[in-house]
Design an enzyme around this catalytic site. Sequence first.
Site, short mmCIF file in Angstrom:
data_model
loop_
_atom_site.label_atom_id
_atom_site.label_comp_id
_atom_site.label_asym_id
_atom_site.label_seq_id
_atom_site.Cartn_x
_atom_site.Cartn_y
_atom_site.Cartn_z
N LYS A 166 -2.58 45.40 8.67
CA LYS A 166 -3.65 46.16 9.33
C LYS A 166 -3.13 47.33 10.17
CE LYS A 166 -6.83 42.24 9.57
NZ LYS A 166 -7.66 41.39 10.46
N ASP A 190 -13.34 44.39 12.13
CA ASP A 190 -12.96 43.16 12.83
C ASP A 190 -13.59 43.12 14.22
OD1 ASP A 190 -11.36 41.94 10.90
OD2 ASP A 190 -9.53 42.93 11.60
#
Length: 267
Positions: free
Chosen positions: A52, A88
């Site tokens: 990420k 997220d």
Amino acid sequence: MHMAEAAALGVSYVYRPIDLDALGLTADQLPEILSWARALGYDALNITFPCKRQVVDLLDHVDPTALRLGSVNTVIFTEAGMVGYNTDTSGYERAFRAGMPGADLSDIVLLGAGGGGSGVADALLRLGAERLTIVDVDADRAAELASSLGHRRAATVDSGSPSDLPDILRDATGLVNCTPIGMHHHPGMPLDEDLLRPELWVSDIVYRPLQTRLLTVARGWGCATLDGGRMAVFQAVEAMELITGLQPDPERMRQHFLHLLAAEQRN
């Protein structure tokens, strides 16, 4: 989950994993993987652990929230190039509101300052955390994340190392695990279970398995708990919105997600 929801919406949609371990690839090969994916006709990629943060510098454009967090979990291939987003953080916020209403946000300890941790930390501050302490085995990484979030004047954001946990957790009201410890390939507990107590609520963003060792032990202590399933669903809902422009049904996606986990356990 993505494909089932697309079918319910009447859309032909193919979602396939690119498992680095299964393919013998590493995160260092991300530039090639992005190029392959685009050449093979993918419209987008969801990015997960451990890529990420590393993917951010490889993109042509990054959404301001994702850029501020230094973490991307959704990449859209557009005519203008590769665009990165972070669902997220909004996914965890929605999950927390749905699964932990009324939780005491006065003093929270967050374990893990990686890509998932940065998004969750941002969400906790939006939710109203008054004090947030970020703990990571890499103390510099924890301090860097805390510093990047410290402009939120309504909250106090600190950092620490695992050896500090006995002191940090003494007055904490909540604990969030954003480390990979607890995943199928990383079993175990991210901290000494004797540091838990009934007054502490405990959240884990790991969702495979849904019931991690941390959550099982925490419930044994009498703690209120929040598993990683809701975050997994809500981040997927928002990623699917970005990819397709459609409005998925979160509850329908959650039921399918739970069905998939149950089937996986049976096998």
